[in-house]
Design a protein around this motif. Structure first.
Motif, PDB file in Angstrom:
ATOM      1  N   VAL A  83     -37.140 147.958 -32.724  1.00 41.26           N
ATOM      2  CA  VAL A  83     -37.346 148.639 -34.093  1.00 41.26           C
ATOM      3  C   VAL A  83     -38.814 147.922 -34.569  1.00 41.26           C
ATOM      4  O   VAL A  83     -38.885 146.886 -34.749  1.00 41.26           O
ATOM      5  N   ASP A  84     -39.462 149.093 -35.186  1.00 40.44           N
ATOM      6  CA  ASP A  84     -40.479 148.678 -36.007  1.00 40.44           C
ATOM      7  C   ASP A  84     -39.833 148.229 -37.358  1.00 40.44           C
ATOM      8  O   ASP A  84     -39.601 149.061 -38.204  1.00 40.44           O
ATOM      9  N   GLY A  85     -40.139 147.229 -37.766  1.00 43.99           N
ATOM     10  CA  GLY A  85     -39.521 146.526 -38.882  1.00 43.99           C
ATOM     11  C   GLY A  85     -40.424 146.163 -39.965  1.00 43.99           C
ATOM     12  O   GLY A  85     -40.193 145.597 -40.845  1.00 43.99           O
ATOM     13  N   ILE A 101     -48.905 146.839 -26.750  1.00 41.63           N
ATOM     14  CA  ILE A 101     -50.103 147.569 -27.573  1.00 41.63           C
ATOM     15  C   ILE A 101     -49.653 149.125 -27.595  1.00 41.63           C
ATOM     16  O   ILE A 101     -48.629 149.603 -27.585  1.00 41.63           O
ATOM     17  N   VAL A 102     -50.265 149.589 -28.679  1.00 41.29           N
ATOM     18  CA  VAL A 102     -50.113 150.957 -29.487  1.00 41.29           C
ATOM     19  C   VAL A 102     -51.181 151.717 -29.370  1.00 41.29           C
ATOM     20  O   VAL A 102     -51.888 151.995 -30.114  1.00 41.29           O
ATOM     21  N   PRO A 103     -51.490 152.535 -28.266  1.00 41.42           N
ATOM     22  CA  PRO A 103     -52.677 153.308 -27.966  1.00 41.42           C
ATOM     23  C   PRO A 103     -52.808 154.614 -28.490  1.00 41.42           C
ATOM     24  O   PRO A 103     -52.929 155.781 -27.764  1.00 41.42           O
ATOM     25  N   LEU A 143     -37.119 152.245 -25.974  1.00 43.45           N
ATOM     26  CA  LEU A 143     -37.572 153.003 -27.165  1.00 43.45           C
ATOM     27  C   LEU A 143     -38.056 152.264 -28.302  1.00 43.45           C
ATOM     28  O   LEU A 143     -37.730 151.136 -28.557  1.00 43.45           O
ATOM     29  N   TRP A 144     -39.010 152.835 -28.827  1.00 43.56           N
ATOM     30  CA  TRP A 144     -39.583 152.391 -30.074  1.00 43.56           C
ATOM     31  C   TRP A 144     -39.123 153.049 -31.322  1.00 43.56           C
ATOM     32  O   TRP A 144     -39.536 154.432 -31.456  1.00 43.56           O
ATOM     33  N   ALA A 145     -38.353 152.430 -32.205  1.00 42.78           N
ATOM     34  CA  ALA A 145     -37.896 153.248 -33.452  1.00 42.78           C
ATOM     35  C   ALA A 145     -39.104 152.904 -34.352  1.00 42.78           C
ATOM     36  O   ALA A 145     -39.231 151.919 -35.102  1.00 42.78           O
ATOM     37  N   SER A 146     -39.750 154.004 -34.314  1.00 41.87           N
ATOM     38  CA  SER A 146     -41.065 153.862 -35.058  1.00 41.87           C
ATOM     39  C   SER A 146     -40.961 154.032 -36.674  1.00 41.87           C
ATOM     40  O   SER A 146     -40.270 155.019 -37.228  1.00 41.87           O
ATOM     41  N   GLY A 147     -41.767 153.273 -37.294  1.00 44.44           N
ATOM     42  CA  GLY A 147     -41.457 153.330 -38.924  1.00 44.44           C
ATOM     43  C   GLY A 147     -42.142 154.418 -39.254  1.00 44.44           C
ATOM     44  O   GLY A 147     -41.608 155.108 -40.207  1.00 44.44           O
ATOM     45  N   LEU A 148     -43.536 154.837 -38.866  1.00 44.39           N
ATOM     46  CA  LEU A 148     -44.022 156.114 -39.243  1.00 44.39           C
ATOM     47  C   LEU A 148     -43.253 157.375 -38.979  1.00 44.39           C
ATOM     48  O   LEU A 148     -43.181 158.309 -39.805  1.00 44.39           O
ATOM     49  N   SER A 149     -42.571 157.535 -37.720  1.00 51.15           N
ATOM     50  CA  SER A 149     -41.956 158.582 -37.325  1.00 51.15           C
ATOM     51  C   SER A 149     -40.674 158.551 -38.225  1.00 51.15           C
ATOM     52  O   SER A 149     -40.213 159.821 -38.541  1.00 51.15           O
ATOM     53  N   ALA A 166     -44.006 139.880 -32.388  1.00 51.39           N
ATOM     54  CA  ALA A 166     -44.926 139.358 -33.872  1.00 51.39           C
ATOM     55  C   ALA A 166     -46.210 140.375 -33.546  1.00 51.39           C
ATOM     56  O   ALA A 166     -46.727 140.358 -32.909  1.00 51.39           O
ATOM     57  N   ARG A 167     -46.344 141.208 -34.593  1.00 55.11           N
ATOM     58  CA  ARG A 167     -47.566 142.109 -34.492  1.00 55.11           C
ATOM     59  C   ARG A 167     -48.578 141.635 -35.509  1.00 55.11           C
ATOM     60  O   ARG A 167     -48.306 141.166 -36.695  1.00 55.11           O
ATOM     61  N   ILE A 168     -49.710 141.761 -34.804  1.00 53.80           N
ATOM     62  CA  ILE A 168     -51.047 141.118 -35.765  1.00 53.80           C
ATOM     63  C   ILE A 168     -51.837 142.317 -36.370  1.00 53.80           C
ATOM     64  O   ILE A 168     -52.236 143.153 -35.316  1.00 53.80           O
ATOM     65  N   TRP A 204     -45.882 154.443 -26.988  1.00 50.92           N
ATOM     66  CA  TRP A 204     -46.397 155.879 -27.187  1.00 50.92           C
ATOM     67  C   TRP A 204     -45.537 156.152 -28.734  1.00 50.92           C
ATOM     68  O   TRP A 204     -44.245 156.528 -28.710  1.00 50.92           O
ATOM     69  N   ALA A 205     -46.192 155.775 -29.590  1.00 45.29           N
ATOM     70  CA  ALA A 205     -45.592 155.634 -31.034  1.00 45.29           C
ATOM     71  C   ALA A 205     -45.156 156.556 -31.873  1.00 45.29           C
ATOM     72  O   ALA A 205     -44.142 156.407 -32.589  1.00 45.29           O
ATOM     73  N   ASN A 206     -45.761 157.796 -31.793  1.00 47.30           N
ATOM     74  CA  ASN A 206     -45.458 158.864 -32.757  1.00 47.30           C
ATOM     75  C   ASN A 206     -45.285 160.173 -32.096  1.00 47.30           C
ATOM     76  O   ASN A 206     -45.237 161.193 -32.965  1.00 47.30           O
ATOM     77  N   ILE A 227     -50.677 143.520 -30.516  1.00 49.96           N
ATOM     78  CA  ILE A 227     -51.860 143.458 -31.121  1.00 49.96           C
ATOM     79  C   ILE A 227     -52.126 145.024 -31.240  1.00 49.96           C
ATOM     80  O   ILE A 227     -52.168 145.862 -30.467  1.00 49.96           O
ATOM     81  N   HIS A 228     -52.531 145.182 -32.780  1.00 50.11           N
ATOM     82  CA  HIS A 228     -52.761 146.634 -32.865  1.00 50.11           C
ATOM     83  C   HIS A 228     -54.261 146.926 -33.166  1.00 50.11           C
ATOM     84  O   HIS A 228     -54.975 146.020 -33.795  1.00 50.11           O
ATOM     85  N   SER A 229     -54.791 147.938 -32.975  1.00 40.06           N
ATOM     86  CA  SER A 229     -56.054 148.565 -33.114  1.00 40.06           C
ATOM     87  C   SER A 229     -56.192 150.081 -33.494  1.00 40.06           C
ATOM     88  O   SER A 229     -55.267 150.622 -33.201  1.00 40.06           O
ATOM     89  N   MET A 238     -48.820 149.536 -45.839  1.00 43.61           N
ATOM     90  CA  MET A 238     -49.524 151.049 -45.506  1.00 43.61           C
ATOM     91  C   MET A 238     -49.710 151.068 -44.233  1.00 43.61           C
ATOM     92  O   MET A 238     -50.190 150.110 -43.549  1.00 43.61           O
ATOM     93  N   ASN A 239     -49.531 152.373 -43.544  1.00 46.97           N
ATOM     94  CA  ASN A 239     -49.473 152.475 -42.405  1.00 46.97           C
ATOM     95  C   ASN A 239     -50.977 152.065 -41.904  1.00 46.97           C
ATOM     96  O   ASN A 239     -51.915 152.398 -42.391  1.00 46.97           O
ATOM     97  N   SER A 240     -51.086 151.557 -40.661  1.00 45.61           N
ATOM     98  CA  SER A 240     -52.314 151.084 -40.263  1.00 45.61           C
ATOM     99  C   SER A 240     -53.338 151.955 -40.099  1.00 45.61           C
ATOM    100  O   SER A 240     -54.282 151.532 -39.800  1.00 45.61           O
ATOM    101  N   LEU A 241     -52.910 153.258 -39.742  1.00 42.34           N
ATOM    102  CA  LEU A 241     -53.909 154.265 -39.290  1.00 42.34           C
ATOM    103  C   LEU A 241     -54.418 155.143 -40.349  1.00 42.34           C
ATOM    104  O   LEU A 241     -55.329 156.048 -40.338  1.00 42.34           O
ATOM    105  N   ILE A 242     -54.175 154.635 -41.689  1.00 44.54           N
ATOM    106  CA  ILE A 242     -54.845 155.455 -42.815  1.00 44.54           C
ATOM    107  C   ILE A 242     -55.298 154.446 -43.886  1.00 44.54           C
ATOM    108  O   ILE A 242     -54.672 153.519 -44.076  1.00 44.54           O
ATOM    109  N   ARG A 255     -43.524 158.608 -47.051  1.00 46.74           N
ATOM    110  CA  ARG A 255     -44.517 158.288 -46.482  1.00 46.74           C
ATOM    111  C   ARG A 255     -44.354 156.837 -45.827  1.00 46.74           C
ATOM    112  O   ARG A 255     -43.694 155.952 -46.163  1.00 46.74           O
ATOM    113  N   ASP A 256     -45.211 156.617 -44.776  1.00 45.48           N
ATOM    114  CA  ASP A 256     -44.966 155.073 -44.195  1.00 45.48           C
ATOM    115  C   ASP A 256     -45.739 153.989 -45.038  1.00 45.48           C
ATOM    116  O   ASP A 256     -46.679 153.504 -44.797  1.00 45.48           O
ATOM    117  N   ALA A 257     -45.219 153.825 -46.110  1.00 47.07           N
ATOM    118  CA  ALA A 257     -45.565 152.635 -47.125  1.00 47.07           C
ATOM    119  C   ALA A 257     -44.336 152.126 -47.858  1.00 47.07           C
ATOM    120  O   ALA A 257     -44.399 151.874 -48.873  1.00 47.07           O
TER     121      ALA A 257
HETATM  122  C1  SPV Z   1     -45.417 152.954 -36.199  1.00 52.79           C
HETATM  123  O1  SPV Z   1     -45.064 153.736 -35.068  1.00 52.79           O
HETATM  124  O2  SPV Z   1     -44.682 153.023 -37.257  1.00 52.79           O
HETATM  125  C2  SPV Z   1     -46.266 152.124 -35.896  1.00 52.79           C
HETATM  126  C3  SPV Z   1     -47.579 152.179 -35.212  1.00 52.79           C
HETATM  127  O3  SPV Z   1     -46.093 150.893 -36.707  1.00 52.79           O
HETATM  128  S1  SPV Z   1     -48.707 152.685 -36.522  1.00 52.79           S
HETATM  129  O4  SPV Z   1     -48.274 153.963 -36.930  1.00 52.79           O
HETATM  130  O5  SPV Z   1     -49.899 152.866 -35.665  1.00 52.79           O
HETATM  131  O6  SPV Z   1     -48.858 151.839 -37.228  1.00 52.79           O
END
Ligand code: SPV
Ligand code: MG
Length: 308
Positions: free
Chosen positions: A99-101, A227-229, A58-64, A171-173, A250-252, A202-204, A136-140, A72-74
């Motif tokens: 865990v997403d730290g 990766i986090v597609p 499992l991925w304990a997602s910070g955003l989720s 290590a997340r870049i 599968w992050a969120n 590696i995030h994109s 700040m969340n990477s996607l915003i 907010r994911d900030a």
């Molecule tokens: C998360 O799930 O909190 C992540 C991935 O870090 S992202 O939301 O794309 O930053």
């Protein structure tokens, strides 16, 4: 002080016999050749459902987690709130939890404290990103200042020194997110590998996987790649297998699925002033009772409360 791995914590008999969660996460994330999948969880119920679907980690997602708490994911949720959520996830499942730290909630000292607390909570790994606090969340938005490479490497080394082999360190870049380009991303990956990371995330946020695949070619698999597609979701996973990527997160998707379902149900109940029409579309209570093992409680009552 180093934390004890979950397998040695005297909390439940079965924990003494199974391989430690960190070994199982290492097998998932760092296994050579096989592509692994980590499913997002943000609470006990979402963790149990993901495990039931067959996910091996499992991925304990910070955003989720933040979203489920109404933050907010900030870095609005504190590190201790993250640890509490992770505890619920770990307690509810048998599979290892990465865990997403975020950035570690500060400098090297905050990062190693977080790592120790996550380790004590039974996490199997932590992913730390080279962002600045508060992140700040990477996607915003466009505000994603990167940490200095040496300073972030110090965060990684401090975590490694504190928790050693008891917590997988990813290590997340964020260089591609921040628009720094491929060369900076690869430079950072080597520095973080030198600092003791077990894997590189590696995030994109492109809509295609092109820059991720370019990174993987340049990187040459010195360490496994995660990766986090989320934005390039249309890429088939065969592309990742071909590129010898280790792990897909599968992050969120459970959090977003829950939000969509809750909105539909709430809108319907509000409009109809009745729950009759939604009943066939929501989980029966029997499913919730089964997921949370009410049968085990009934058996335990026979054994401990009413022994014959
Ligand atoms: C998360 O799930 O909190 C992540 C991935 O870090 S992202 O939301 O794309 O930053
Ligand atoms: Mg996150």
């Amino acid at each position: 002080m180093q934390c004890q791995p979950q397998a040695l914590r005297p909390t439940a008999a079965h924990q003494y016999t199974r391989p430690s969660t960190v070994e199982r996460l290492r097998a998932e994330v760092c296994s050579n050749g096989e592509l692994s999948f980590l499913m997002e969880a943000h609470d006990g119920l979402s963790a149990r459902i993901a495990e039931r679907s067959g996910f091996k980690g499992l991925w304990a997602s910070g955003l989720s987690i933040a979203s489920s708490l109404g933050f907010r994911d900030a870095n609005e949720a504190s590190w201790s709130q993250l640890v509490e959520s992770v505890e619920r996830i770990v307690d509810t499942t048998e599979v290892p939890v990465l865990v997403d730290g975020d950035g570690g909630f500060g400098n090297f000292n905050n990062a190693r404290l977080l790592a120790r607390k996550l380790c004590q909570a039974g996490a199997a790994g932590v992913a730390l990103e080279d962002s600045c606090f508060p992140k700040m969340n990477s996607l915003i938005g466009e505000r994603h200042p990167l940490a200095d490479i040496d300073e972030f490497s110090g965060r990684l080394r401090a975590v490694k020194d504190r928790v050693a082999e008891h917590l997988l360190l990813v290590a997340r870049i964020e260089a591609l997110i921040a628009g720094h380009g491929l060369n900076d991303a690869v430079l950072r990956a080597h520095a973080y590998a030198d600092a003791g990371a077990d894997a590189i995330l590696i995030h994109s946020r492109e809509r295609t996987a092109d820059e991720i695949l370019s990174f993987v070619t340049e990187w040459g698999n010195r360490l496994p790649v995660v990766i986090v597609p989320t934005t390039y979701y249309q890429t088939p996973v065969s592309a990742y297998r071909d590129a010898r990527i280790s792990t897909v997160v599968w992050a969120n998707h459970s959090m977003r699925a829950a939000a969509a379902a809750m909105r539909r149900v709430c809108d319907s109940i509000a409009a109809e002033e009745s729950v009759a029409s939604i009943e066939p579309h929501i989980a029966p209570l029997s499913e919730i009772f089964e997921l949370l093992r009410y049968d085990e409680l009934a058996l335990a009552e026979q054994q401990y409360l009413h022994p014959r």
